[in-house]
Design a protein around this motif. Structure first.
Motif, PDB file in Angstrom:
ATOM      1  N   ASN A  21       0.816  -1.213   0.000  1.00 22.97           N
ATOM      2  CA  ASN A  21       0.000   0.000   0.000  1.00 22.97           C
ATOM      3  C   ASN A  21       0.849   1.262   0.000  1.00 22.97           C
ATOM      4  O   ASN A  21       0.348   2.345  -0.274  1.00 22.97           O
ATOM      5  CB  ASN A  21      -0.928  -0.006   1.217  1.00 22.97           C
ATOM      6  N   THR A  22       2.131   1.123   0.350  1.00 26.02           N
ATOM      7  CA  THR A  22       3.065   2.246   0.279  1.00 26.02           C
ATOM      8  C   THR A  22       4.335   1.756  -0.414  1.00 26.02           C
ATOM      9  O   THR A  22       4.659   0.563  -0.385  1.00 26.02           O
ATOM     10  CB  THR A  22       3.439   2.794   1.670  1.00 26.02           C
ATOM     11  N   ASN A  74      -8.105   4.370  -2.584  1.00 27.17           N
ATOM     12  CA  ASN A  74      -7.001   3.976  -3.469  1.00 27.17           C
ATOM     13  C   ASN A  74      -6.309   5.160  -4.137  1.00 27.17           C
ATOM     14  O   ASN A  74      -5.325   4.970  -4.848  1.00 27.17           O
ATOM     15  CB  ASN A  74      -7.517   3.020  -4.551  1.00 27.17           C
ATOM     16  N   LYS A  77      -2.448   6.200  -2.691  1.00 31.11           N
ATOM     17  CA  LYS A  77      -1.398   5.230  -3.014  1.00 31.11           C
ATOM     18  C   LYS A  77      -1.169   5.148  -4.516  1.00 31.11           C
ATOM     19  O   LYS A  77      -0.042   4.925  -4.965  1.00 31.11           O
ATOM     20  CB  LYS A  77      -1.689   3.862  -2.404  1.00 31.11           C
ATOM     21  N   THR A  78      -2.209   5.357  -5.303  1.00 36.01           N
ATOM     22  CA  THR A  78      -2.039   5.376  -6.761  1.00 36.01           C
ATOM     23  C   THR A  78      -1.273   6.624  -7.191  1.00 36.01           C
ATOM     24  O   THR A  78      -0.450   6.571  -8.102  1.00 36.01           O
ATOM     25  CB  THR A  78      -3.408   5.301  -7.456  1.00 36.01           C
ATOM     26  N   SER A  80       1.028   8.105  -5.503  1.00 38.55           N
ATOM     27  CA  SER A  80       2.411   8.125  -5.030  1.00 38.55           C
ATOM     28  C   SER A  80       3.243   6.913  -5.432  1.00 38.55           C
ATOM     29  O   SER A  80       4.447   6.893  -5.210  1.00 38.55           O
ATOM     30  CB  SER A  80       2.433   8.263  -3.502  1.00 38.55           C
ATOM     31  N   ALA A  81       2.640   5.889  -6.015  1.00 44.84           N
ATOM     32  CA  ALA A  81       3.405   4.699  -6.409  1.00 44.84           C
ATOM     33  C   ALA A  81       4.404   5.051  -7.514  1.00 44.84           C
ATOM     34  O   ALA A  81       4.118   5.897  -8.359  1.00 44.84           O
ATOM     35  CB  ALA A  81       2.458   3.606  -6.884  1.00 44.84           C
ATOM     36  N   GLY A 145       0.548  -3.813  -5.823  1.00 50.49           N
ATOM     37  CA  GLY A 145      -0.650  -3.435  -5.083  1.00 50.49           C
ATOM     38  C   GLY A 145      -1.834  -3.467  -6.025  1.00 50.49           C
ATOM     39  O   GLY A 145      -2.251  -2.421  -6.529  1.00 50.49           O
ATOM     40  N   ASN A 171      -0.447  -0.943  -8.558  1.00 50.69           N
ATOM     41  CA  ASN A 171       0.679  -0.096  -8.171  1.00 50.69           C
ATOM     42  C   ASN A 171       1.912  -0.991  -8.061  1.00 50.69           C
ATOM     43  O   ASN A 171       1.827  -2.106  -7.536  1.00 50.69           O
ATOM     44  CB  ASN A 171       0.404   0.598  -6.835  1.00 50.69           C
ATOM     45  N   ALA A 179       4.159  -1.023   4.621  1.00 45.29           N
ATOM     46  CA  ALA A 179       3.549  -1.217   3.302  1.00 45.29           C
ATOM     47  C   ALA A 179       2.359  -2.152   3.313  1.00 45.29           C
ATOM     48  O   ALA A 179       1.451  -2.000   2.505  1.00 45.29           O
ATOM     49  CB  ALA A 179       4.592  -1.733   2.317  1.00 45.29           C
TER      50      ALA A 179
END
Length: 196
Positions: A21-22, A74, A77-78, A80-81, A145, A171, A179
């Motif tokens: 997730n991170t 979502n 996280k989308t 910043s991936a 992800g 991701n 994460a």
């Protein structure tokens, strides 16, 4: 054990691998993505069809457009991936069957002349390929992800066309701090497998 695969590889691909997730800010290169595809393209599908299509979302403008279609949980996280992939099913995959399944090139017309049949087959086999894709990401030492929480019609209109069905958004990158959630339980062998 009964498995041929080295235990460290088993951990990398399955036991220790987690949905991330991170992510760190380390980039995911085109070379890594090429290596992933060159591995996962060998996963089996019906009639050797390859309906999976991968749209890599790299530019900030495209990322911003995608984030607008993601479910609220979502979006961050989308955004910043390091890399995001849209996985879709090509409903016109049958056009490639004469080259991909030379043992029976007529399969294109015998089995897949009707659009509803193609859509069902594309969905199932692209989902198989999406699973191979996730394992391939793990094989590259990266985390995936995968998410289905998004406006599929909005993503289709924004990035694809009427011949493609969005399956998931993934991701991709090196896992960041905190994460993953704690490992959730899995069903035991005896709860899943029946011998007849």
């Amino acid at each position: 054990m009964s498995l041929v695969l080295d235990p460290a590889a088993q951990d990398l691909l399955f036991r220790e691998a987690r949905t991330a997730n991170t992510f760190t800010d380390e980039p995911v290169t085109d070379e890594q993505m090429q290596a992933i595809y060159d591995l996962v393209k060998y996963g089996p599908t019906a009639f050797n069809q390859t309906p999976l299509r991968v749209t890599l979302v790299r530019s900030p403008e495209a990322r911003e457009r995608l984030v607008q279609h993601m479910a609220e949980g979502n979006q961050a996280k989308t955004a910043s991936a390091p890399l995001v992939a849209i996985l879709s099913a090509d409903n016109e995959f049958h056009e490639e069957l004469p080259a991909l399944f030379p043992a029976f090139p007529q399969a294109k017309d015998v089995f897949f002349a009707e659009r509803p049949v193609r859509e069902g087959s594309a969905l199932l086999n692209a989902a198989l390929q999406a699973a191979y894709f996730i394992v391939g990401v793990r094989a590259a030492g990266l985390a995936a992800g995968p998410m289905t929480g998004f406006d599929a019609e909005g993503v289709r209109k924004e990035f694809l066309d009427d011949d493609h069905t969005p399956l998931m958004v993934v991701n991709i990158g090196k896992p960041g701090e905190n994460a993953s959630y704690p490992r959730a339980p899995r069903l035991a062998y005896d709860e899943v497998v029946t011998t007849v």
